[in-house]
Motif scaffolding. Structure first.
Motif, PDB file in Angstrom:
ATOM      1  N   UNK A   1       0.696  -1.310   0.005  1.00 34.50           N
ATOM      2  CA  UNK A   1      -0.018  -0.100   0.096  1.00 34.50           C
ATOM      3  C   UNK A   1       0.987   1.570  -0.080  1.00 34.50           C
ATOM      4  N   UNK A   2       2.126   1.107   1.415  1.00 33.74           N
ATOM      5  CA  UNK A   2       2.710   2.480   0.470  1.00 33.74           C
ATOM      6  C   UNK A   2       3.881   2.386  -0.478  1.00 33.74           C
ATOM      7  N   UNK A   3       3.736   1.917  -1.360  1.00 33.89           N
ATOM      8  CA  UNK A   3       4.060   1.395  -2.370  1.00 33.89           C
ATOM      9  C   UNK A   3       3.020   1.817  -3.304  1.00 33.89           C
ATOM     10  N   UNK A   4       1.873   1.945  -3.285  1.00 33.53           N
ATOM     11  CA  UNK A   4       1.299   2.358  -4.411  1.00 33.53           C
ATOM     12  C   UNK A   4       0.995   3.672  -4.008  1.00 33.53           C
ATOM     13  N   UNK A   5       0.763   3.689  -2.391  1.00 38.01           N
ATOM     14  CA  UNK A   5       0.095   5.291  -2.517  1.00 38.01           C
ATOM     15  C   UNK A   5       1.133   6.353  -2.426  1.00 38.01           C
ATOM     16  N   UNK A   6       2.176   6.479  -2.512  1.00 39.22           N
ATOM     17  CA  UNK A   6       3.113   7.667  -1.816  1.00 39.22           C
ATOM     18  C   UNK A   6       3.523   8.381  -3.027  1.00 39.22           C
ATOM     19  N   UNK A   7       3.597   7.214  -4.576  1.00 42.36           N
ATOM     20  CA  UNK A   7       3.732   7.804  -5.483  1.00 42.36           C
ATOM     21  C   UNK A   7       2.889   8.416  -5.900  1.00 42.36           C
ATOM     22  N   UNK A   8       1.638   8.134  -5.272  1.00 40.54           N
ATOM     23  CA  UNK A   8       0.286   9.389  -5.538  1.00 40.54           C
ATOM     24  C   UNK A   8       0.666  10.724  -5.585  1.00 40.54           C
ATOM     25  N   UNK A   9       0.732  10.493  -4.588  1.00 47.01           N
ATOM     26  CA  UNK A   9       0.737  12.126  -3.491  1.00 47.01           C
ATOM     27  C   UNK A   9       2.050  13.220  -4.402  1.00 47.01           C
ATOM     28  N   UNK A  10       1.395  13.744  -5.669  1.00 50.94           N
ATOM     29  CA  UNK A  10       2.339  14.561  -5.792  1.00 50.94           C
ATOM     30  C   UNK A  10       1.516  15.675  -6.206  1.00 50.94           C
TER      31      UNK A  10
END
Lengths: 236, 108
Positions: free
Chosen positions: A174-183
């Motif tokens: 979930x971290x690997x999916x969510x963090x890159x979405x926080x642009x």
């Protein structure tokens, strides 16, 4: 990409989440008899309901002698978050016929939602992204059946899998999916608010805190996004 | 028999919740709702992850031997720097199990 390619990629991408769910399936299979469920009923619940949190809460309530109506009402509340996923995925599946939309909805778990929305967010022109959805959903489903069966068959003879912390696989994914979405700033603020609300509402029953956190994050995100575009509009 | 009815009831309720919006293919969301739906993944995933790191057993665990917290922070750093999903999962999991092993928290 071809259908089979998408299908296999879906099954592959959800693998860490599948592994993370194994201990829970086994624990469910082990504990369900304590709530008065026969092995077939235990299997039946995993096969037909296919909702981990709701299943755990149901057997806890049943073991406590709570009536069926309360269990059903609780199931509804615990699963409310899935309506949010359903709304979020609707634009991507609405072109599909009902005989696709129905099974895909049946397999729309937290885990499937995480990897599927990640796939749909990649803007390539693949026409078979629903096969990815199917592969991910089926992998999660088959594993849930298998691990429930292991729990029923071997029960407490299975070494204590819960103490290994395989659930961290879900956190890392979930971290690997969510963090890159926080642009953007609204996305970061949305995540921060969701985290704070989730912590503050942790003691709320039936995953209601998760819904509160999601709503908090959504409202703040939209509010900041609108404010930013209003400012831009005022400058122009 | 009662239990089977209950299971069927749970099936119907769970399925209808998941199918709720898939059932209306012609539905188009108003712009505001569409904007809001963009925030669902980040908000929901963060709301699952952060308590999972800070309260892995359901109670606050702001401790140096909390492998969920330390490996989670490392995974966040990897994800922010590389934006690579597999690297984040692999790095996070390796760190997590090494820490658990070092803290004597693994059942071996």
């Amino acid at each position: 990409m071809s259908r089979s390619h998408e299908f296999l990629n879906g099954a592959r991408d959800i693998l860490p989440l599948v592994v993370g769910a194994v201990p829970f399936g086994i624990i469910f299979g082990t504990l369900a008899s304590g709530a008065g469920l026969s092995p077939w009923q235990t299997m039946g619940m995993s096969a037909l309901v296919f909702a981990g949190s709701a299943q755990f809460i149901a057997i806890t309530l049943l073991a406590g002698g709570v009536g069926a109506l309360v269990v059903l009402l609780t199931t509804f509340v615990v699963n409310l978050r899935h309506a949010l996923y359903s709304a979020s995925m609707q634009p991507f599946v609405r072109h599909l016929p009902a005989h696709w939309r129905m099974p895909l909805a049946f397999w729309l778990t937290d885990e499937a939602y995480a990897v599927i929305q990640h796939r749909y967010a990649r803007e390539d022109d693949s026409r078979y992204k629903h096969w990815f959805f199917l592969g991910a959903g089926l992998a999660m489903y088959l594993n849930w059946q298998a691990s429930t069966a292991v729990g029923i068959a071997f029960g407490r003879a299975v070494p204590d899998l819960a103490s290994w912390g395989l659930d961290f696989a879900m956190i890392a994914t979930f971290i690997g999916i969510a963090v890159p979405m926080m642009r953007t700033r609204p996305q970061v603020a949305s995540a921060a608010v969701a985290a704070l609300v989730a912590l503050a509402t942790w003691s709320w029953p039936y995953k209601l805190g998760l819904i509160a956190a999601a709503i908090g994050g959504i409202v703040v995100g939209v509010w900041l996004e609108r404010r930013a575009s209003a400012e831009k509009g005022a400058l122009a | 028999m009662d239990t089977w009815l209950l299971i069927l009831g749970m099936l119907v309720i769970t399925f209808l919740t998941r199918y709720s919006f898939f059932a209306w293919p012609r539905l188009r969301f108003p712009h505001l709702v569409e904007q809001g739906l963009h925030y669902v993944p980040v908000a929901v995933l963060t709301a699952i992850v952060v308590p999972g790191m800070l309260m892995p057993t359901g109670e606050w665990a702001l401790r140096w031997d909390n492998a969920y917290l330390l490996a989670g922070v490392l995974a966040i750093v990897i994800a922010a720097l590389t934006r690579h999903l597999l690297a984040t999962i692999a790095g996070g999991l390796v760190a997590f199990f090494l820490l658990r092993w070092a803290f004597g928290q693994l059942p071996i």
